[in-house]
Write a protein that holds these residues in place. Sequence first.
Motif, mmCIF file in Angstrom:
data_model
loop_
_atom_site.group_PDB
_atom_site.id
_atom_site.type_symbol
_atom_site.label_atom_id
_atom_site.label_comp_id
_atom_site.label_asym_id
_atom_site.label_seq_id
_atom_site.Cartn_x
_atom_site.Cartn_y
_atom_site.Cartn_z
ATOM 1 N N GLY A 1 -4.896 43.197 -34.622
ATOM 2 C CA GLY A 1 -4.864 42.205 -33.552
ATOM 3 C C GLY A 1 -5.006 42.777 -32.159
ATOM 4 N N SER B 1 -6.471 42.729 -25.383
ATOM 5 C CA SER B 1 -6.910 43.569 -24.264
ATOM 6 C C SER B 1 -6.698 45.044 -24.565
ATOM 7 C CB SER B 1 -6.134 43.193 -23.009
ATOM 8 O OG SER B 1 -4.740 43.303 -23.248
ATOM 9 N N ALA C 1 -4.599 28.233 -29.863
ATOM 10 C CA ALA C 1 -3.687 28.463 -28.741
ATOM 11 C C ALA C 1 -4.231 27.825 -27.468
ATOM 12 C CB ALA C 1 -3.498 29.961 -28.517
ATOM 13 N N TYR D 1 -3.474 27.866 -23.498
ATOM 14 C CA TYR D 1 -2.778 28.691 -22.506
ATOM 15 C C TYR D 1 -2.761 27.987 -21.155
ATOM 16 C CZ TYR D 1 -2.339 32.507 -19.084
ATOM 17 O OH TYR D 1 -1.975 33.293 -18.018
ATOM 18 N N PRO E 1 -1.532 28.944 -17.428
ATOM 19 C CA PRO E 1 -0.902 29.884 -16.495
ATOM 20 C C PRO E 1 0.066 29.138 -15.578
ATOM 21 C CG PRO E 1 -3.315 30.071 -16.460
ATOM 22 C CD PRO E 1 -2.981 28.820 -17.200
ATOM 23 N N HIS F 1 3.618 32.596 -18.211
ATOM 24 C CA HIS F 1 2.614 32.054 -19.119
ATOM 25 C C HIS F 1 3.255 31.010 -20.020
ATOM 26 C CE1 HIS F 1 0.464 35.690 -17.973
ATOM 27 N NE2 HIS F 1 1.474 36.414 -18.430
ATOM 28 N N PHE G 1 -13.787 24.285 -34.404
ATOM 29 C CA PHE G 1 -13.495 23.977 -33.003
ATOM 30 C C PHE G 1 -14.781 24.043 -32.179
ATOM 31 C CE2 PHE G 1 -9.678 26.077 -34.729
ATOM 32 C CZ PHE G 1 -8.778 25.022 -34.613
ATOM 33 N N SER H 1 -1.497 25.719 -13.976
ATOM 34 C CA SER H 1 -2.937 25.818 -13.704
ATOM 35 C C SER H 1 -3.713 25.182 -14.852
ATOM 36 C CB SER H 1 -3.330 27.291 -13.579
ATOM 37 O OG SER H 1 -2.652 27.878 -12.510
ATOM 38 N N ALA I 1 -6.605 26.705 -20.921
ATOM 39 C CA ALA I 1 -7.737 27.324 -21.617
ATOM 40 C C ALA I 1 -7.391 27.393 -23.107
ATOM 41 C CB ALA I 1 -7.996 28.715 -21.063
ATOM 42 N N PHE I 2 -8.422 27.324 -23.947
ATOM 43 C CA PHE I 2 -8.207 27.265 -25.400
ATOM 44 C C PHE I 2 -8.885 28.443 -26.104
ATOM 45 C CE2 PHE I 2 -10.033 26.263 -29.553
ATOM 46 C CZ PHE I 2 -8.915 25.890 -30.271
ATOM 47 N N THR I 3 -8.235 28.922 -27.153
ATOM 48 C CA THR I 3 -8.935 29.816 -28.077
ATOM 49 C C THR I 3 -8.342 29.658 -29.468
ATOM 50 O OG1 THR I 3 -9.827 32.049 -28.369
ATOM 51 C CG2 THR I 3 -7.496 31.905 -27.881
ATOM 52 N N ALA I 4 -9.122 30.009 -30.461
ATOM 53 C CA ALA I 4 -8.605 30.111 -31.833
ATOM 54 C C ALA I 4 -8.851 31.546 -32.253
ATOM 55 C CB ALA I 4 -9.325 29.140 -32.760
ATOM 56 N N ASP I 5 -7.778 32.285 -32.489
ATOM 57 C CA ASP I 5 -7.949 33.712 -32.767
ATOM 58 C C ASP I 5 -6.660 34.292 -33.344
ATOM 59 O OD1 ASP I 5 -8.980 36.403 -32.687
ATOM 60 O OD2 ASP I 5 -10.286 35.765 -31.061
ATOM 61 N N ALA J 1 -3.622 39.394 -30.962
ATOM 62 C CA ALA J 1 -4.580 39.657 -29.882
ATOM 63 C C ALA J 1 -4.260 38.791 -28.666
ATOM 64 C CB ALA J 1 -6.001 39.391 -30.366
ATOM 65 N N ILE J 2 -3.871 37.553 -28.918
ATOM 66 C CA ILE J 2 -3.533 36.647 -27.807
ATOM 67 C C ILE J 2 -2.279 37.143 -27.085
ATOM 68 C CG2 ILE J 2 -2.747 34.309 -27.256
ATOM 69 C CD1 ILE J 2 -4.504 33.394 -29.687
ATOM 70 N N TRP K 1 -2.794 40.342 -25.017
ATOM 71 C CA TRP K 1 -3.572 40.086 -23.802
ATOM 72 C C TRP K 1 -2.697 39.433 -22.736
ATOM 73 C CZ3 TRP K 1 -4.794 35.400 -21.394
ATOM 74 C CH2 TRP K 1 -5.725 35.485 -20.362
ATOM 75 N N LEU K 2 -1.840 38.507 -23.169
ATOM 76 C CA LEU K 2 -1.007 37.777 -22.215
ATOM 77 C C LEU K 2 -0.059 38.688 -21.455
ATOM 78 C CD1 LEU K 2 0.180 34.603 -24.114
ATOM 79 C CD2 LEU K 2 -1.154 34.674 -22.016
#
Lengths: 140, 198
Positions: free
Chosen positions: A5, A8, B62, B64, B66, B74, B102, B136, B139-143, B147-148, B151-152
Amino acid sequence: MVAYGLGSCIGVALFDPEVGVGGMIHVVLPTAPAEQEVRNPTRFADTGIQFLLREMERLGARRRRIRSKIAGGARMFEVNHAPALDIGNRNWQAVRENLGRLGLPLVGEDVGGNYGRTMHFFLKDGQVLITTYGRGEKIL
Amino acid sequence: MSLGKAESQELMNLVDRAMARACSGLSDFVGSELKIESLSVSLEPAERLPSLFGGAETPVAAIYVPVNGMISGHAVLFFDLDTAFTFLDCLFLQPQGTAGSFDPLHASALCEVGNITASAFLSELADTTNLEILPSPPAFTADMVGAILNWLAPELFLWEAEVLVIKTNFIGTSQRLKGFFLFLPAPGSVEKILATLR
């Protein structure tokens, strides 16, 4: 070895094919903080690559034979107002810089974009397999 | 950071009201009554977060949002994929089992689901604490959930930080909808919230 996973973050795999010595680190941030003790140097591009190289050399690898492969560095959501969240790109730049500085050729990369990756590194031949959710697989 | 018993109770009450408001907004939006089946608030070590969702490689939908203002951080609404598809079928008035991927329209609809949930939650938080909180655009992602999360807040995974996790399961009239709402306040923001509750 597997780095699951990666968002970034960047997985960095180094491999010396002649002696079959390799290793992988999971880079979270570009540089280690100067002001505090770093408990795990492998989490930073600057200290991590150097650390892995040193450990591999102790096991018989030679810098001139080592090749590198990297994956990750994504920007998972498109949000314009959060430059601090472009950490994937900063990690990528830092990893490339440090590989270059140490003279470790980059022979394969799957970096950037807006999706996560899992990086599998096979020590028997140095091959790297990238798996994703919904975007297929890639061999480096 | 640690939470005393009184602080935990105050925080739980706040989250309870906030999630009730979020659930009500969500019910209106999907046109079907949703109830909160379970709700918990806890401080969890950041490294344990992926396991709450079934492991780093578990695919999730997910949304998101902000968060800025006097409190920043977040807000993320996670659904397992089946739940996300169930929501889409409700929203597009189509038979259950129709949605299976999606596309941009689906992503936009789910962004709205996340927006309503997060905005309701943050409004309650702002009303209770008298702190200005500005969501704010979502935003959407499926993953993969790992990883999500990394990144956050990559730094959370370095310093063995604890994060405020609000877990909730929604239940619809006919099926269980599995969702997690995660609020990751930036450093200093949890303390600001707690200070207003004392």
